[in-house]
Design an enzyme around this catalytic site. Structure first.
Site, PDB file in Angstrom:
ATOM      1  CB  SER A 262      -0.798  -0.063   1.119  1.00  0.00           C
ATOM      2  OG  SER A 262      -1.699   1.358   1.482  1.00  0.00           O
TER       3      SER A 262
ATOM      4  CE  LYS B 202      -3.980  -4.249   3.209  1.00  0.00           C
ATOM      5  NZ  LYS B 202      -5.221  -2.612   2.252  1.00  0.00           N
TER       6      LYS B 202
ATOM      7  CD  GLU C  53      -7.057  -7.914  -3.948  1.00  0.00           C
ATOM      8  OE1 GLU C  53      -7.508  -7.817  -3.311  1.00  0.00           O
ATOM      9  OE2 GLU C  53      -6.688  -6.857  -4.607  1.00  0.00           O
TER      10      GLU C  53
END
Length: 461
Positions: free
Chosen positions: A280, A286, A293
């Site tokens: 991130s 993160k 995804e």
């Protein structure tokens, strides 16, 4: 100006506008069919010579010219022209420049309509073969991971709620079976792709004494499209392939969804190798599962291409219509996206780190052996529906105590059914439950091992 004169312009009194030329040209994307266009043209020219429709000298000149053009394209020396509309006319124009009138004779007894239908089928046949190879590479990776985790216990889910304990290897083998069916669908689809349309010409066939069987043999087609109108106008083979691709991507999307969930700290079942994740820009802790995804997202893209092709065909009268120029971009993108996804998935599976302790702990939290207790009581002579009710009350009691079923004292269990004896504790362990499913297709480690061995043998066929 003469160099850009259209092959069909003799009928017209004015040239097309620059906007129309740009709007109708397909060479920017159909040039990737060049290898297949040359392959089809070589077979067509050889047949024309064999039938005495063109001279042997013309055939030799055409062969030499097309081979030179293929080398130019492979070496990025070929100059593509939008004014020449498509891959076919670009190659034909270059051939005529190289060998003169012999090049002009190549198009005898064919049309761009049957020519492009042949090119697409050759392209799709080669793509299917490569996709099957890539699926098998992913299956090998699945088998390697499954074999490492035959004895790893995890909760099996229904409704995303803990249901029964299963082997993680068994879970992975479910995807092997899905991919195996995908290969079956592609193999079956390939039979319908592998039919020769060349010889149908524009729509009605040709008056020349052609030999379609010879062309089919030269190009490796299994059969010939039997109706000239159908041969040039339908793209159902491409739609069928797209449906197969959508199913493959759907299977990969389901696995991606599980990887995304399992990476979440709330599950903590697995970690993916760093090379398949990103961070991130604002939250330094993160580790985002971007590849799964994107697979999930690109599945929607492939499904969209399927719908686009279905919509493209749904209202076309026979025979060929310019609408069909719009078949290539969605088809090409489907092939490219699917191939890339399979390549990255095979690699990603080698970077899956499993947390067996977390998986086992999660299975213990969900009363995963409740069905085993019901089966135990049924084998003692209690009707299953009555056993179901007894176990439901037992689970409710265990929840109130904050205990798993195998942590409850025998005397307490017997309050719910006197048929429960000390052998129940072998049944209520996760390993006991998992090991009791010993039939074909069950999750017992011995059956998982057998399934993996059978899968390895199938891959070697």
């Amino acid at each position: 100006m003469e160099n850009n004169k259209k092959t069909w312009s003799g009928r017209f009194n004015e040239p097309v506008s620059e906007l129309v030329e740009r709007y109708t040209a397909s060479v920017s994307f159909d040039q990737r069919l060049a290898e297949y266009d040359i392959q089809g043209s070589l077979a067509h020219a050889q047949m024309l010579s064999a039938q005495g429709i063109i001279s042997h000298a013309d055939w030799i000149a055409i062969e030499q010219g097309l081979n030179q053009i293929r080398d130019e394209i492979r070496n990025n020396q070929f100059i593509w022209s939008q004014a020449l509309e498509d891959v076919h006319l670009n190659i034909e124009k270059r051939l005529t420049t190289l060998i003169g009138d012999a090049g002009k004779r190549l198009h005898t007894a064919r049309s761009r309509n049957d020519q492009v239908a042949t090119d697409i089928r050759l392209f799709l046949r080669a793509s299917i073969d490569e996709i099957i190879h890539l699926i098998k590479a992913m299956q090998h990776a699945l088998l390697d991971l499954a074999e490492q985790h035959i004895h790893t216990v995890m909760p099996g889910f229904t409704h995303l709620q803990v249901a029964q304990p299963i082997s993680f290897g068994h879970h992975l083998m479910a995807y092997f079976e899905m991919l195996k069916r995908d290969i079956g669908r592609l193999t079956d689809c390939r039979k319908r792709v592998n039919q020769l349309p060349l010889g149908a010409a524009a729509l009605a066939g040709t008056s020349y004494p052609i030999n379609r069987e010879l062309v089919a043999e030269l190009l490796g087609f299994e059969g010939i499209c039997e109706n000239s109108l159908d041969a040039v106008s339908d793209r159902d083979f491409a739609i069928e392939f797209s449906a197969c691709a959508s199913l493959i991507m759907t299977h990969l999307s389901r696995m991606s969804e599980e990887f995304i969930l399992w990476m979440n700290p709330s599950f903590g079942f697995i970690q993916l190798a760093d090379r398949f994740c990103t961070g991130s820009s604002i939250m330094p802790q993160k580790k985002n599962p971007d590849v799964p995804e994107l697979v999930r997202g690109k599945t929607g893209r492939i499904n969209g291409h399927l719908v686009a092709l279905l919509t493209l065909m749904k209202a076309q009268p026979l025979a060929y219509n310019k609408d069909n120029q719009e078949d290539k971009e969605p088809l090409f993108d489907t092939v490219d996206t699917l191939m890339d996804t399979l390549r990255i998935y095979a690699d990603m599976l080698t970077g899956v780190h499993v947390n067996p302790e977390v998986m086992r702990s999660s299975a213990l939290r969900g009363y995963a052996t409740a069905t085993d207790l019901a089966d135990y009581l049924t084998k003692k002579g209690i009707p299953f529906r009555d056993a179901h009710e007894i176990v439901a009350q037992t689970v409710q009691y265990a929840e109130q105590k904050g205990s798993d079923l195998n942590e409850i004292e025998l005397s307490e269990l017997q309050k719910f059914s006197p048929q429960i004896e000390s052998d129940i504790f072998a049944v209520l362990t996760l390993e006991g439950s998992m090991g009791s499913r010993k039939h074909i297709g069950g999750t017992a480690p011995e059956q998982v091992q057998a399934a993996i061995q059978k899968a390895k043998e199938w891959l070697e066929l």
